[in-house]
Write a protein that holds these residues in place. Structure first.
Motif, PDB file in Angstrom:
ATOM      1  N   GLY A  98       0.785  -1.331   0.082  1.00 50.07           N
ATOM      2  CA  GLY A  98       0.021   0.095  -0.113  1.00 50.07           C
ATOM      3  C   GLY A  98       0.800   1.177   0.070  1.00 50.07           C
ATOM      4  O   GLY A  98       0.242   2.453  -0.148  1.00 50.07           O
ATOM      5  N   GLU A  99       2.272   1.129  -0.131  1.00 58.10           N
ATOM      6  CA  GLU A  99       2.949   2.330   0.041  1.00 58.10           C
ATOM      7  C   GLU A  99       3.941   2.310  -1.252  1.00 58.10           C
ATOM      8  O   GLU A  99       4.607   1.056  -1.367  1.00 58.10           O
ATOM      9  CB  GLU A  99       3.805   2.296   1.361  1.00 58.10           C
ATOM     10  N   PRO A 100       3.992   3.254  -2.044  1.00 55.12           N
ATOM     11  CA  PRO A 100       3.267   4.450  -1.928  1.00 55.12           C
ATOM     12  C   PRO A 100       2.190   4.196  -2.529  1.00 55.12           C
ATOM     13  O   PRO A 100       1.785   3.279  -3.251  1.00 55.12           O
ATOM     14  CB  PRO A 100       4.212   5.404  -2.911  1.00 55.12           C
ATOM     15  N   VAL A 101       1.260   5.030  -2.305  1.00 53.68           N
ATOM     16  CA  VAL A 101      -0.439   4.997  -2.558  1.00 53.68           C
ATOM     17  C   VAL A 101      -0.139   5.139  -4.040  1.00 53.68           C
ATOM     18  O   VAL A 101      -0.976   4.741  -5.003  1.00 53.68           O
ATOM     19  CB  VAL A 101      -1.224   5.911  -1.910  1.00 53.68           C
ATOM     20  N   LEU A 102       0.591   6.614  -4.479  1.00 50.44           N
ATOM     21  CA  LEU A 102       0.681   6.838  -6.097  1.00 50.44           C
ATOM     22  C   LEU A 102       1.929   7.439  -6.100  1.00 50.44           C
ATOM     23  O   LEU A 102       2.591   8.078  -5.231  1.00 50.44           O
ATOM     24  CB  LEU A 102      -0.386   8.123  -6.389  1.00 50.44           C
ATOM     25  N   ILE A 103       2.499   7.249  -7.529  1.00 51.89           N
ATOM     26  CA  ILE A 103       3.811   7.602  -7.555  1.00 51.89           C
ATOM     27  C   ILE A 103       4.035   8.127  -9.118  1.00 51.89           C
ATOM     28  O   ILE A 103       3.238   7.424  -9.967  1.00 51.89           O
ATOM     29  CB  ILE A 103       4.852   6.721  -7.221  1.00 51.89           C
ATOM     30  N   GLY A 104       4.724   9.377  -9.303  1.00 52.71           N
ATOM     31  CA  GLY A 104       4.778   9.640 -10.591  1.00 52.71           C
ATOM     32  C   GLY A 104       5.357  10.963 -10.904  1.00 52.71           C
ATOM     33  O   GLY A 104       5.512  11.792  -9.942  1.00 52.71           O
ATOM     34  N   PRO A 105       6.021  11.227 -12.224  1.00 48.22           N
ATOM     35  CA  PRO A 105       6.487  12.480 -12.367  1.00 48.22           C
ATOM     36  C   PRO A 105       5.460  13.480 -13.032  1.00 48.22           C
ATOM     37  O   PRO A 105       4.410  13.075 -13.493  1.00 48.22           O
ATOM     38  CB  PRO A 105       7.493  12.241 -13.591  1.00 48.22           C
ATOM     39  N   PHE A 106       5.519  14.887 -13.053  1.00 50.95           N
ATOM     40  CA  PHE A 106       4.927  15.641 -13.775  1.00 50.95           C
ATOM     41  C   PHE A 106       5.502  15.727 -15.066  1.00 50.95           C
ATOM     42  O   PHE A 106       6.567  15.616 -15.472  1.00 50.95           O
ATOM     43  CB  PHE A 106       5.231  17.055 -13.089  1.00 50.95           C
ATOM     44  N   PRO A 107       4.705  15.811 -16.167  1.00 53.25           N
ATOM     45  CA  PRO A 107       4.873  15.728 -17.637  1.00 53.25           C
ATOM     46  C   PRO A 107       5.982  16.635 -18.142  1.00 53.25           C
ATOM     47  O   PRO A 107       6.613  16.725 -18.811  1.00 53.25           O
ATOM     48  CB  PRO A 107       3.807  15.619 -18.267  1.00 53.25           C
ATOM     49  N   GLU A 108       5.755  18.080 -17.551  1.00 51.40           N
ATOM     50  CA  GLU A 108       6.560  19.194 -18.075  1.00 51.40           C
ATOM     51  C   GLU A 108       7.269  19.910 -16.781  1.00 51.40           C
ATOM     52  O   GLU A 108       6.379  20.022 -16.108  1.00 51.40           O
ATOM     53  CB  GLU A 108       5.791  20.177 -18.776  1.00 51.40           C
ATOM     54  N   PRO A 109       8.798  19.938 -16.726  1.00 48.04           N
ATOM     55  CA  PRO A 109       9.294  20.478 -15.678  1.00 48.04           C
ATOM     56  C   PRO A 109       8.967  22.115 -15.690  1.00 48.04           C
ATOM     57  O   PRO A 109       8.803  22.653 -16.507  1.00 48.04           O
ATOM     58  CB  PRO A 109      10.819  20.401 -15.985  1.00 48.04           C
ATOM     59  N   GLU A 110       8.919  22.642 -14.447  1.00 48.07           N
ATOM     60  CA  GLU A 110       8.552  24.230 -14.103  1.00 48.07           C
ATOM     61  C   GLU A 110       9.539  24.312 -13.058  1.00 48.07           C
ATOM     62  O   GLU A 110       9.811  23.998 -12.205  1.00 48.07           O
ATOM     63  CB  GLU A 110       7.105  24.236 -13.705  1.00 48.07           C
ATOM     64  N   GLU A 111      10.479  25.658 -13.556  1.00 50.84           N
ATOM     65  CA  GLU A 111      11.223  26.201 -12.873  1.00 50.84           C
ATOM     66  C   GLU A 111      10.727  26.580 -11.195  1.00 50.84           C
ATOM     67  O   GLU A 111       9.709  26.825 -10.851  1.00 50.84           O
ATOM     68  CB  GLU A 111      11.563  27.502 -13.383  1.00 50.84           C
ATOM     69  N   GLY A 112      11.784  25.877 -10.590  1.00 52.88           N
ATOM     70  CA  GLY A 112      11.350  26.075  -8.948  1.00 52.88           C
ATOM     71  C   GLY A 112      10.066  24.850  -8.345  1.00 52.88           C
ATOM     72  O   GLY A 112       9.954  25.017  -7.316  1.00 52.88           O
ATOM     73  N   GLN A 113       9.584  24.005  -9.284  1.00 52.06           N
ATOM     74  CA  GLN A 113       8.638  23.248  -8.828  1.00 52.06           C
ATOM     75  C   GLN A 113       9.061  21.891  -8.829  1.00 52.06           C
ATOM     76  O   GLN A 113      10.286  21.509  -9.523  1.00 52.06           O
ATOM     77  CB  GLN A 113       7.422  23.311 -10.089  1.00 52.06           C
ATOM     78  N   PRO A 114       8.522  20.857  -8.180  1.00 55.51           N
ATOM     79  CA  PRO A 114       9.112  19.466  -8.031  1.00 55.51           C
ATOM     80  C   PRO A 114       8.693  19.011  -9.518  1.00 55.51           C
ATOM     81  O   PRO A 114       7.837  19.477 -10.268  1.00 55.51           O
ATOM     82  CB  PRO A 114       7.995  18.970  -6.847  1.00 55.51           C
ATOM     83  N   GLY A 115       9.772  17.856  -9.692  1.00 57.53           N
ATOM     84  CA  GLY A 115       9.504  17.267 -10.963  1.00 57.53           C
ATOM     85  C   GLY A 115       8.806  15.893 -10.819  1.00 57.53           C
ATOM     86  O   GLY A 115       8.148  15.251 -12.050  1.00 57.53           O
TER      87      GLY A 115
END
Length: 112
Positions: A50-67
Motif C-alpha cells: 500500500g506504500e506508496p499510494v501513488l507515484i509519478g512524474p509531472f509531464p513538464e518541468p517547471e522552474e522551482g517546482q517539483p519534478g
C-alpha cells in the motif's frame, strides 16, 4: 477550528507528499536510472504493501517546482523510500522533501 466542530465536521485523512526536485541538467539522467528506480519502487511496495499510494512524474518541468510526486500514508516510509531511491542516490534528484497533506474523507479516492 478544531476537528469535529461545525466548521470542521469531517475527520481529515493525513497523507504525506514526497516531492522530488532536480537541477535542470540532472533530468537527462532519468531515462538511464528509471529501470533501477522502477525495480526499487516495486520491491519497496512489496515490502510495505500500500506504500506508496501513488507515484509519478509531472509531464513538464517547471522552474522551482517539483519534478515528481509520491503519496504515502506513513511519513517514515516516505523518507525511507527517498533515502534509498536510485534517483536520489545517483544524483538525478538533488533535493526531496515531505509535506503533510490532508485528504477530505468525502473525496473517496484516498480512503484510510
Amino acid at each position: 477550528m478544531t476537528e469535529g466542530s461545525p466548521q470542521h465536521p469531517h475527520r481529515w485523512v493525513p497523507h504525506h507528499l514526497l516531492l522530488y526536485y532536480s537541477e535542470p541538467g540532472a533530468r537527462s539522467r532519468i531515462g538511464e536510472l528509471f529501470p533501477a528506480h522502477s525495480a526499487y519502487a516495486l520491491a519497496f511496495s512489496q515490502r510495505h504493501p500500500g506504500e506508496p499510494v501513488l507515484i509519478g512524474p509531472f509531464p513538464e518541468p517547471e522552474e522551482g517546482q517539483p519534478g515528481a510526486l509520491a503519496i504515502f500514508r506513513d511519513r517514515t516510509l516516505a523518507a525511507l523510500f527517498a533515502e534509498s531511491d536510485p534517483f536520489v542516490v545517483e544524483g538525478a534528484v538533488s533535493e526531496w522533501r515531505i509535506r503533510e497533506w490532508f485528504v477530505s474523507p468525502v473525496s473517496g479516492a484516498l480512503r484510510e
